[in-house]
Design a protein around this motif. Sequence first.
Motif, short mmCIF file in Angstrom:
data_model
loop_
_atom_site.label_atom_id
_atom_site.label_comp_id
_atom_site.label_asym_id
_atom_site.label_seq_id
_atom_site.Cartn_x
_atom_site.Cartn_y
_atom_site.Cartn_z
N ALA A 167 5.32 -8.27 -10.87
CA ALA A 167 5.02 -7.16 -9.95
C ALA A 167 6.30 -6.55 -9.38
O ALA A 167 6.40 -5.34 -9.21
CB ALA A 167 4.11 -7.64 -8.82
N VAL A 168 7.29 -7.39 -9.10
CA VAL A 168 8.58 -6.89 -8.59
C VAL A 168 9.23 -5.96 -9.62
O VAL A 168 9.68 -4.85 -9.29
CB VAL A 168 9.52 -8.06 -8.24
N THR A 169 9.28 -6.40 -10.86
CA THR A 169 9.94 -5.59 -11.90
C THR A 169 9.16 -4.31 -12.20
O THR A 169 9.75 -3.27 -12.47
CB THR A 169 10.11 -6.41 -13.19
N VAL A 170 7.83 -4.38 -12.14
CA VAL A 170 7.02 -3.17 -12.34
C VAL A 170 7.29 -2.17 -11.21
O VAL A 170 7.41 -0.96 -11.44
CB VAL A 170 5.52 -3.52 -12.41
N GLY A 171 7.39 -2.68 -9.98
CA GLY A 171 7.72 -1.81 -8.85
C GLY A 171 9.08 -1.16 -9.01
O GLY A 171 9.25 0.04 -8.74
N LEU A 172 10.07 -1.94 -9.44
CA LEU A 172 11.40 -1.38 -9.70
C LEU A 172 11.35 -0.29 -10.77
O LEU A 172 11.94 0.79 -10.61
CB LEU A 172 12.35 -2.50 -10.15
N LEU A 173 10.65 -0.57 -11.85
CA LEU A 173 10.56 0.39 -12.95
C LEU A 173 9.89 1.69 -12.48
O LEU A 173 10.41 2.79 -12.74
CB LEU A 173 9.77 -0.22 -14.10
N LEU A 174 8.77 1.58 -11.79
CA LEU A 174 8.06 2.78 -11.35
C LEU A 174 8.89 3.60 -10.38
O LEU A 174 8.88 4.84 -10.43
CB LEU A 174 6.73 2.38 -10.71
N SER A 175 9.62 2.93 -9.48
CA SER A 175 10.44 3.67 -8.53
C SER A 175 11.54 4.45 -9.24
O SER A 175 11.86 5.58 -8.84
CB SER A 175 11.06 2.70 -7.50
N GLN A 176 12.11 3.87 -10.29
CA GLN A 176 13.16 4.57 -11.04
C GLN A 176 12.59 5.75 -11.82
O GLN A 176 13.21 6.81 -11.92
CB GLN A 176 13.86 3.59 -11.99
N VAL A 177 11.40 5.55 -12.40
CA VAL A 177 10.79 6.63 -13.18
C VAL A 177 10.38 7.79 -12.27
O VAL A 177 10.68 8.96 -12.55
CB VAL A 177 9.56 6.10 -13.96
N LEU A 178 9.71 7.49 -11.17
CA LEU A 178 9.28 8.55 -10.25
C LEU A 178 10.46 9.23 -9.57
O LEU A 178 10.33 10.36 -9.10
CB LEU A 178 8.34 7.97 -9.18
N GLY A 179 11.60 8.53 -9.52
CA GLY A 179 12.76 9.08 -8.83
C GLY A 179 13.57 10.08 -9.63
O GLY A 179 14.52 10.65 -9.08
N ILE A 180 13.23 10.32 -10.88
CA ILE A 180 13.99 11.32 -11.64
C ILE A 180 13.72 12.71 -11.06
O ILE A 180 12.67 12.98 -10.49
CB ILE A 180 13.66 11.27 -13.15
N GLU A 181 14.68 13.59 -11.22
CA GLU A 181 14.63 14.90 -10.55
C GLU A 181 13.41 15.71 -10.93
O GLU A 181 12.84 16.43 -10.10
CB GLU A 181 15.90 15.68 -10.89
N GLN A 182 12.96 15.59 -12.18
CA GLN A 182 11.82 16.38 -12.64
C GLN A 182 10.50 15.94 -12.02
O GLN A 182 9.52 16.68 -12.05
CB GLN A 182 11.72 16.31 -14.17
N LEU A 183 10.46 14.74 -11.46
CA LEU A 183 9.23 14.25 -10.83
C LEU A 183 9.36 14.33 -9.31
O LEU A 183 9.06 15.35 -8.71
CB LEU A 183 8.93 12.82 -11.31
N LEU A 184 9.82 13.25 -8.67
CA LEU A 184 9.86 13.25 -7.20
C LEU A 184 11.27 13.10 -6.64
O LEU A 184 11.44 13.07 -5.42
CB LEU A 184 8.99 12.10 -6.67
N GLY A 185 12.27 13.01 -7.49
CA GLY A 185 13.64 12.81 -7.01
C GLY A 185 14.37 14.10 -6.74
O GLY A 185 15.55 14.23 -7.08
N ASN A 186 13.72 15.07 -6.12
CA ASN A 186 14.34 16.35 -5.82
C ASN A 186 14.27 16.63 -4.32
O ASN A 186 13.64 15.90 -3.56
CB ASN A 186 13.69 17.48 -6.63
#
Length: 274
Positions: free
Chosen positions: A141-160
Motif C-alpha cells: 500500500a505504501v508503494t502504491v501510494g507513492l506511485l499514484l502521487s508521482q503519476v498524479l503529480g505530473i504537470e498534465q494532470l494535477l501538478g500545475n
Amino acid sequence: MFQFGYNTGVINAPQSVIENFIGDCWKERYNNNIEGSKQDLIWSIAVSIFAIGGMIGGFCGGIVGNRFGRKKGLLLNNLLGVGGACLMGFSQMLYSFEMLILGRLVIGINCGLNTSLVPMYISEIAPLNLRGGLGTVNQLAVTVGLLLSQVLGIEQLLGNSNAWPLLLGLAIVPAVMQMVLLPVCPESPRYLLMSRQLEDEARRALRRLRASSHVEEDIEEMRAEEAASQTEAHMSMLQLVRSSALRMPLTIGIVMQLSQQLSGINAVSKYSVF
C-alpha cells in the motif's frame, strides 16, 4: 498505509509551482519579491516537517493504541488526516503558505500514528498463518501510494499551478474512506482481552473475524501470551544495550534501519525534480 506513501511522494512533482505560490504569497504581503534563499527555506520546511510530524505520531502510537484501542485510535487519527488535507487543499485559496506547512505537519502526525496503529491492529486480528502476508500488504500500500502521487503529480494532470491544491487535498479520500469502513470492523480481540479484560467482547470479535464459533484455541493462546508477558522481567533501554544475548539482533535491526535511511531514497522521493 496508502496515506503514508501518498503524502511521502506527493510534494515532489509540483515543487516549482508550490515555490511560485510561496513567492506570490510573499509578494502579496510585503509588496516585494522573496529572496531565493528564503523561498528555498520555506519550501524545505514544508517538505521536511512531514517527517517531524511522523516522528511525533510514531512516538504517540503506542499510547493512543492502549488508551483508546486500536480501532478507535485509527478512527480518531483520521480526524487528523481530514484536517491536514483541508489545510493543504485550501492554502492557495487563502494565500497562506503557513497553512501548507501546518497541513504537512498534521498529515505527518497522522501518517506516523498509522505506521504504529495499523501494523498493531492487523497483526492482532489476523490468523497466525496470514499474519505475515497481511503485513506485506502494508508495504504494498505504501508503494502504491507513492506511485499514484508521482503519476498524479505530473504537470498534465494535477501538478500545475491551478490543480496542485487538489493534488495535496486528495489525502482526505483515504481518511474519509477509513472513517466510513472501519466502524463495521471489530476491535482487536487481543486488546479487549489483554488490555481491557473484556473476555465476552473478545469472543464476539473473534467469532466475527474467524467466521466461526470455535474460538477457544485463540482465547487460550492469548491467555498464554498474557501469562508469559507477566512473568517476563522488564528491561530498561540501558539493560537492552548492555545485554550480550540481544546485542546481535539489536545491531541487525539498527543496521537495517540505517541502510534504509542512508540509501538516499528519501531524497529521491522528495527532491528528485530539483
